[in-house]
Design a protein around this motif. Structure first.
Motif, PDB file in Angstrom:
ATOM      1  N   LEU A 181       0.725  -1.329  -0.068  1.00  0.00           N
ATOM      2  CA  LEU A 181       0.100   0.063  -0.023  1.00  0.00           C
ATOM      3  C   LEU A 181       0.845   1.300  -0.102  1.00  0.00           C
ATOM      4  CD1 LEU A 181      -2.641  -1.080   2.675  1.00  0.00           C
ATOM      5  CD2 LEU A 181      -3.125  -0.888   0.120  1.00  0.00           C
ATOM      6  N   ALA A 182       2.034   1.225   0.705  1.00  0.00           N
ATOM      7  CA  ALA A 182       2.827   2.444   0.802  1.00  0.00           C
ATOM      8  C   ALA A 182       3.377   2.838  -0.640  1.00  0.00           C
ATOM      9  CB  ALA A 182       3.906   2.178   1.802  1.00  0.00           C
ATOM     10  N   ALA A 183       3.424   1.835  -1.355  1.00  0.00           N
ATOM     11  CA  ALA A 183       4.372   1.968  -2.614  1.00  0.00           C
ATOM     12  C   ALA A 183       2.893   2.359  -3.751  1.00  0.00           C
ATOM     13  CB  ALA A 183       4.776   0.399  -2.963  1.00  0.00           C
ATOM     14  N   LEU A 184       1.953   1.825  -3.673  1.00  0.00           N
ATOM     15  CA  LEU A 184       1.001   1.955  -4.672  1.00  0.00           C
ATOM     16  C   LEU A 184      -0.057   2.986  -4.288  1.00  0.00           C
ATOM     17  CD1 LEU A 184       0.261  -1.730  -5.841  1.00  0.00           C
ATOM     18  CD2 LEU A 184       2.036   0.320  -6.731  1.00  0.00           C
ATOM     19  N   ALA A 185      -0.188   3.223  -2.961  1.00  0.00           N
ATOM     20  CA  ALA A 185      -1.188   4.142  -2.545  1.00  0.00           C
ATOM     21  C   ALA A 185      -0.826   4.857  -1.449  1.00  0.00           C
ATOM     22  CB  ALA A 185      -2.370   3.650  -2.184  1.00  0.00           C
ATOM     23  N   PRO A 186       0.391   5.866  -1.727  1.00  0.00           N
ATOM     24  CA  PRO A 186       1.098   6.386  -0.832  1.00  0.00           C
ATOM     25  C   PRO A 186       0.372   7.316   0.471  1.00  0.00           C
ATOM     26  CG  PRO A 186       2.041   6.939  -2.895  1.00  0.00           C
ATOM     27  CD  PRO A 186       0.892   6.285  -3.267  1.00  0.00           C
ATOM     28  N   GLY A 187      -0.622   7.878   0.150  1.00  0.00           N
ATOM     29  CA  GLY A 187      -1.525   8.511   1.218  1.00  0.00           C
ATOM     30  C   GLY A 187      -2.093   7.805   2.212  1.00  0.00           C
ATOM     31  N   LEU A 188      -2.288   6.336   1.833  1.00  0.00           N
ATOM     32  CA  LEU A 188      -3.257   5.521   2.605  1.00  0.00           C
ATOM     33  C   LEU A 188      -2.810   5.146   4.018  1.00  0.00           C
ATOM     34  CD1 LEU A 188      -5.171   2.597   0.723  1.00  0.00           C
ATOM     35  CD2 LEU A 188      -4.404   2.623   3.428  1.00  0.00           C
ATOM     36  N   ALA A 189      -3.730   5.550   4.931  1.00  0.00           N
ATOM     37  CA  ALA A 189      -3.627   5.299   6.262  1.00  0.00           C
ATOM     38  C   ALA A 189      -4.582   4.371   6.960  1.00  0.00           C
ATOM     39  CB  ALA A 189      -3.177   6.478   7.022  1.00  0.00           C
ATOM     40  N   ILE A 190      -4.182   3.417   7.963  1.00  0.00           N
ATOM     41  CA  ILE A 190      -5.478   2.651   8.400  1.00  0.00           C
ATOM     42  C   ILE A 190      -5.112   2.850   9.887  1.00  0.00           C
ATOM     43  CG2 ILE A 190      -5.915   0.285   9.003  1.00  0.00           C
ATOM     44  CD1 ILE A 190      -4.567  -0.439   6.059  1.00  0.00           C
ATOM     45  N   ARG A 191      -6.239   3.133  10.356  1.00  0.00           N
ATOM     46  CA  ARG A 191      -6.335   3.264  12.042  1.00  0.00           C
ATOM     47  C   ARG A 191      -7.460   2.267  12.606  1.00  0.00           C
ATOM     48  NH1 ARG A 191      -9.981   7.435  13.457  1.00  0.00           N
ATOM     49  NH2 ARG A 191     -10.964   5.498  14.074  1.00  0.00           N
ATOM     50  N   GLY A 192      -7.192   1.465  13.393  1.00  0.00           N
ATOM     51  CA  GLY A 192      -8.075   0.834  14.413  1.00  0.00           C
ATOM     52  C   GLY A 192      -8.304   1.328  15.658  1.00  0.00           C
ATOM     53  N   ALA A 193      -9.513   1.134  15.995  1.00  0.00           N
ATOM     54  CA  ALA A 193      -9.560   1.510  17.699  1.00  0.00           C
ATOM     55  C   ALA A 193     -10.835   0.600  18.263  1.00  0.00           C
ATOM     56  CB  ALA A 193      -9.889   3.044  17.689  1.00  0.00           C
ATOM     57  N   MET A 194     -10.603   0.384  19.438  1.00  0.00           N
ATOM     58  CA  MET A 194     -11.804  -0.436  20.305  1.00  0.00           C
ATOM     59  C   MET A 194     -13.016   1.033  20.590  1.00  0.00           C
ATOM     60  SD  MET A 194     -12.022  -3.321  22.811  1.00  0.00           S
ATOM     61  CE  MET A 194     -11.220  -2.343  24.404  1.00  0.00           C
ATOM     62  N   VAL A 195     -14.021   0.852  19.937  1.00  0.00           N
ATOM     63  CA  VAL A 195     -15.035   1.877  20.125  1.00  0.00           C
ATOM     64  C   VAL A 195     -16.305   1.599  21.331  1.00  0.00           C
ATOM     65  CG1 VAL A 195     -14.545   3.054  18.114  1.00  0.00           C
ATOM     66  CG2 VAL A 195     -16.278   1.365  18.101  1.00  0.00           C
ATOM     67  N   GLN A 196     -16.238   0.516  21.691  1.00  0.00           N
ATOM     68  CA  GLN A 196     -16.933  -0.078  22.732  1.00  0.00           C
ATOM     69  C   GLN A 196     -16.579  -1.350  23.302  1.00  0.00           C
ATOM     70  OE1 GLN A 196     -21.233  -0.788  21.331  1.00  0.00           O
ATOM     71  NE2 GLN A 196     -21.465  -2.287  22.720  1.00  0.00           N
ATOM     72  N   MET A 197     -16.692  -1.198  24.806  1.00  0.00           N
ATOM     73  CA  MET A 197     -16.201  -2.442  25.299  1.00  0.00           C
ATOM     74  C   MET A 197     -17.435  -2.721  26.219  1.00  0.00           C
ATOM     75  SD  MET A 197     -13.370  -3.406  28.257  1.00  0.00           S
ATOM     76  CE  MET A 197     -12.027  -3.338  27.063  1.00  0.00           C
ATOM     77  N   GLY A 198     -17.964  -4.041  26.216  1.00  0.00           N
ATOM     78  CA  GLY A 198     -19.293  -4.545  26.818  1.00  0.00           C
ATOM     79  C   GLY A 198     -20.498  -3.527  26.288  1.00  0.00           C
ATOM     80  N   ALA A 199     -21.100  -3.141  27.105  1.00  0.00           N
ATOM     81  CA  ALA A 199     -22.186  -2.307  26.672  1.00  0.00           C
ATOM     82  C   ALA A 199     -21.773  -0.902  26.814  1.00  0.00           C
ATOM     83  CB  ALA A 199     -23.387  -2.391  27.669  1.00  0.00           C
ATOM     84  N   ASP A 200     -20.571  -0.568  27.021  1.00  0.00           N
ATOM     85  CA  ASP A 200     -20.343   0.715  27.274  1.00  0.00           C
ATOM     86  C   ASP A 200     -19.648   1.193  26.081  1.00  0.00           C
ATOM     87  OD1 ASP A 200     -19.222   3.352  28.228  1.00  0.00           O
ATOM     88  OD2 ASP A 200     -17.787   2.373  29.802  1.00  0.00           O
ATOM     89  N   ALA A 201     -20.139   2.269  25.232  1.00  0.00           N
ATOM     90  CA  ALA A 201     -19.553   2.820  23.948  1.00  0.00           C
ATOM     91  C   ALA A 201     -18.572   4.106  24.302  1.00  0.00           C
ATOM     92  CB  ALA A 201     -20.566   3.188  23.091  1.00  0.00           C
ATOM     93  N   ALA A 202     -17.469   4.240  23.593  1.00  0.00           N
ATOM     94  CA  ALA A 202     -16.771   5.441  23.646  1.00  0.00           C
ATOM     95  C   ALA A 202     -17.684   6.684  22.907  1.00  0.00           C
ATOM     96  CB  ALA A 202     -15.658   5.329  22.869  1.00  0.00           C
ATOM     97  N   ASP A 203     -17.245   7.797  23.130  1.00  0.00           N
ATOM     98  CA  ASP A 203     -17.864   8.965  22.931  1.00  0.00           C
ATOM     99  C   ASP A 203     -17.414   9.373  21.709  1.00  0.00           C
ATOM    100  OD1 ASP A 203     -19.399  11.164  22.137  1.00  0.00           O
ATOM    101  OD2 ASP A 203     -18.952  12.295  24.029  1.00  0.00           O
TER     102      ASP A 203
END
Lengths: 366, 366, 366, 366
Positions: free
Chosen positions: A145-167
């Motif tokens: 991806l860095a070679a073929l689509a230089p500006g591409l970025a991937i960002r993962g995050a946990m947005v909910q744990m159990g019933a408690d969602a991040a805001d």
């Protein structure tokens, strides 16, 4: 066929059990001439590896990757890459007590029924340990991806744990690396740490929702109708152990919207079309539009828990089971780097597939 | 490669645009010797076809299927089946006004960017009309299932329209066929009819959630790790136009559960293992367990609406768009038979795949 | 899976029986924006069609092709192309006498054993008639090749009939179109016409060797180790009904050469490397080198002959069989356009595959 | 996609270069429950390994196989098998002199043109060394065949060296194991040893023809039209490095036969149909008939020879080349176990594929 392979042009085949001597993958179809060494792969494995803090399994694995083929003098040759990670901390005795009984919520019984036998040590092939191979392959995909689509970025995050969602209003990308839970909302992270400490004490576990966003994705990726980008992302995420739901953009909530509320309006920006919202999650008709590609998936709670549960043995006896040993109170935490890797793999594959069919030429607007 | 093909051993390749002369599919890998005629396919097409009531597009198509190959004297020969449906009501003029501008929320702009051109007549290949080919192929899959897994039954239903969910406690399978909205809850169906009449007046549309349940599915279907049954179902459902989320069993809600609440306990019943709940949706580790396989997917609201929306043209002009013509206020309604067809296709493929690898022999319990 | 599909990125799925209502193919993965109409396909079908002279079957088929999808306003859209040819001269009665007995040398008995039933009318799916779909698809492949590899040309010829080989020293490409046997050696063509008249009288048939040469093939096509260009060409040619052997370059005769005689020496020419001979047939290590790609294949004699032959019936009775009806004394004649089509299909697929992985960039020399 | 993978249900992915740390393969789709250990694989590797006699390369490799996954307590689990062989005798210095120039007849120049770089050490991926992985995978295929088709046997032999063919009338299967050249004709073996001694002295090499015969193959294997058994065998054999031609049954000689001479007549034997000859090589219409499956392939002479040859460098200089180091005067010798392995792989794959589609049920005769 896709039993242990994933992708078409950028194709990964994984192998290995939780408690075997090693695990790994073959990465096929990688473009030639790319600089690649263990140093491009190891950091991503380090992010995923167990034992890094008190919230994940205390199994100790260095997860050191070796590149056994496909690289010559530091560059990919275009031939198959073989990546291997040795297992060093296989304490099989932990699992002796469960070898004769099926853990509720676990793949045990399904493997037994399908194959007539199973490797009970650490879940064998159905262990979360297999995801190390995905992360290693994903690191190679990132180089592509860095070679073929230089500006591409991937960002993962946990947005909910159990019933408690991040805001969402409190999301700060910089926060993700600051806490051990990949949470973009500092307040939620603090709450979740407390939740996890409680779960560890009670020997229980909890589920989570992971969100993976790719920005800078070129328009035009995805191959309708059965190689749609969203269909391949759905399969990719659902193939991760313990995932029970996948959403693109507005996801399940799209059902509740009206057409006028849902459809992302379009205007011209300085660099081309601009969408005024992103309910589509960056994908229309199975093809990327240039907007951020947004995927969320739900990870169910670990089934290996201390709470006694009713189950049966292979002999058909009704028994109780309690899973001791080293486990994750929220296996979703370690799913964040895995989700990112699957996103990278799908995008790399589709970049090559699109280039094969269209040459990467895009329709013009304006 | 899977651009226009789906499945591995039971493999379907679809073709055709909304306003071309015909559409159809090739069904490859069908077991030989099965009784098959148009009468096995037509009823399923009739359930999906447009113009049947005031809640769906008023396009008039008989959707008559012809079997052009693969059957001799009323039996499948094991060679490729070619199924064709002629288009008879292509009023292309309806679309003249939108040929030069992109509908927000529609695949128009994505096709334009990827391919450099698009067939604007009725959405071309991205039209819901393509799903007729899926339903035809799904009918063949049902014939395979009837032969190889006699007790298997597939039941689709609309369980949510807009923000209004049907009440699971009020579900009556017999009710599904009684109302034009495939709703298992009579009270909800009545409310939804009112909602749809309002939407038709306002020229707007709404999303929906479809649930497809397969009962009598043999244990052992699914090929870990990248041909998992749930991963293939996720891809199958997400490949349907307008779908934005897919859930198995507890789905996204699994995130909120604890391990002790989520894991389905197991006891022995008269015929073997019995699960005391079904949060897993009938699939563990990517393999069917014998429990009902439960899939839900969200269909976004139709993007072709009367409400004026901001957009651009291929020339980059900022304009407004209003889509006249024949449309579905809730395209989710017609997605019910399509979801059933995709379930049938995935299960038929996996039955053959499992038989190839294991011979269909199951591990014994008790 | 490849039961009725061929190719990976440029992928063809064929369907249809000899005496069904129609036959055809779906061509998937075609690059978008290419000018394509029936006029690009029909001439190639006309070259293959039966009944053109006294040396081929007298079945009368116009073999008119219809394009049912994938083209809008004369250009490929990048979606699946559906091509259909209706059968108009199915005289099934010709085959009544053989429906209960197996023709020696024919696929009859093998289809019966595998599928438990077969379509006896004209050989069903194993008929040479299926090759019309290959030729139609090959015509689309030629359009792709013309766009992506402008100087590429494909020339098929019959170079041996029965035991009588044409004289390579007398090859004149212009001669091929002058005689009805696609023979590049006028003297051989004259001899063969006599041979065929004799065979028609005696009701017997004879085999042939076809040579297909592609010039102007870009270097770099082929995907080691299991998608080698020569391996895919071998499968392509061997998949044609009645083919029993395939050779690349020196072919079977390479066994008799020494290393010093076989290896093609290399010098620099004005435009890059030049090989001083072509024993390799334009392929080294499974990758094209820029030299002409040379493939030969042997077609066995038609098994439908008037000479009485010993065989059995499905009931196990020992009987004699004599095949009346319309047949080819040398089915190899009509294999020439088919071999050309398969060459075009393999090359188009590999052009797209190579472009996917490498972007079409070539290593430099000099 | 099949760059480094082969087969569909029984699927092998190979990796590794001649002079890298190791090579190996992943075997996917293996039926579960089969007894499998290194002792089932090692003997076949031992047959292929270099340095066993004066007629093959003197490279010393033990070729010890390790099974890294897919087996638990001595039985296949149905998950991916990873097999690895470490390289121990990589004398890269042997190749220093040729790193800057292309060997005529070798894949060097083709890899350079396609990938822009190559691993010059021992031919990298295009080395005959890769075939060790095929032989290891083939050993697993034999275990599958032993379980599913008990009477099946595979026997490879060298039937021609250079221009000197063994005499079919003198074939004695027992002789094959008695001489180091896998020759079934003792007199020919003696002649060939003399030929090889001469070639070693002159630093030249010679080609060969290998014949692989499988007896006891169940009828019904093969998937028309593009997964025909003969098409897959042709691809399998042509994918072996240095192979230039493949024949089934009568092969290229079928061209010279008349229909009455070629077609194998059929009678009833005590156990069902019996063919009175086997010009078909056990395959009709792409499907096995129960007769022995007969495949021959030609291996060209090794291109690494002492005789000076004209060539060029990557810089475009015209030079001479002479390949010193350890080589095979007739690489065809070591191709015998490889051809057997490819036969085993194709048959195992087709057994599973046929079982998937038909359940292995056969049409009845008599």
């Amino acid at each position: 066929m896709s039993d242990n392979s994933f992708g078409h042009l950028f194709r990964v085949t994984t192998w290995g059990e939780s408690h075997g001597p090693a695990l790994g993958c073959v990465v096929d179809g990688c473009p030639p001439g790319l600089a690649l060494g263990p140093e491009d792969i190891q950091p991503w494995l380090d992010r995923r590896k167990p034992g890094q803090n008190r919230f994940v399994t205390q199994r100790r694995e260095d997860d050191l990757v070796r590149i056994l083929s496909g690289v010559h003098e530091g560059r990919t040759t275009g031939t198959a890459l073989s990546l291997m990670i040795e297992n060093t901390d296989q304490r099989s005795k932990d699992y002796g007590a469960i070898a004769d009984r099926f853990r509720p919520g676990h793949a045990d019984i399904a493997y037994h029924l399908k194959y007539g036998l199973r490797d009970p040590r650490g879940g064998g092939r159905s262990s979360a340990r297999e995801t190390a191979a995905r992360v290693a392959a994903g690191a190679v995909a990132r180089v592509v991806l860095a070679a073929l689509a230089p500006g591409l970025a991937i960002r993962g995050a946990m947005v909910q744990m159990g019933a408690d969602a991040a805001d969402p209003a409190a999301f700060d990308p910089a926060e993700i690396a600051r806490n051990p839970l990949w949470c973009p909302d500092a307040a939620a992270a603090a709450r979740w740490e407390g939740m996890l400490d409680g779960l560890r004490k009670s020997g229980d576990s909890v589920g989570a929702v992971i969100e993976v966003v790719a920005t800078g994705v070129p328009a035009g990726l995805g191959a309708p109708l059965y190689g749609k980008l969203d269909a391949d992302l759905a399969a990719a995420m659902m193939s991760i152990n313990a995932v029970k739901g996948v959403e693109i953009g507005a996801g399940m909530a799209a059902a509740a919207l009206t057409g006028s509320a849902n459809a992302d309006e379009i205007r011209m920006g300085p660099d081309g079309p601009e969408f005024l919202s992103n309910h589509a999650g960056g994908i229309l008709g199975g093809i990327s539009t240039g907007q951020p590609v947004v995927v969320r998936f739900a990870v169910k709670p670990t089934s290996s828990i201390l709470t006694p549960r009713r189950t049966i043995t292979a002999a058909g006896e009704e028994v109780e089971i309690q899973t001791k040993g080293r486990h994750d109170p929220c296996v979703g935490i370690r799913a964040v780097p895995v989700g990112e890797a699957m996103m990278a793999l799908v995008l790399a594959d589709h970049l090559l597939r699109d280039r094969g069919q269209t040459g990467g030429v895009r329709g013009t607007i304006g």
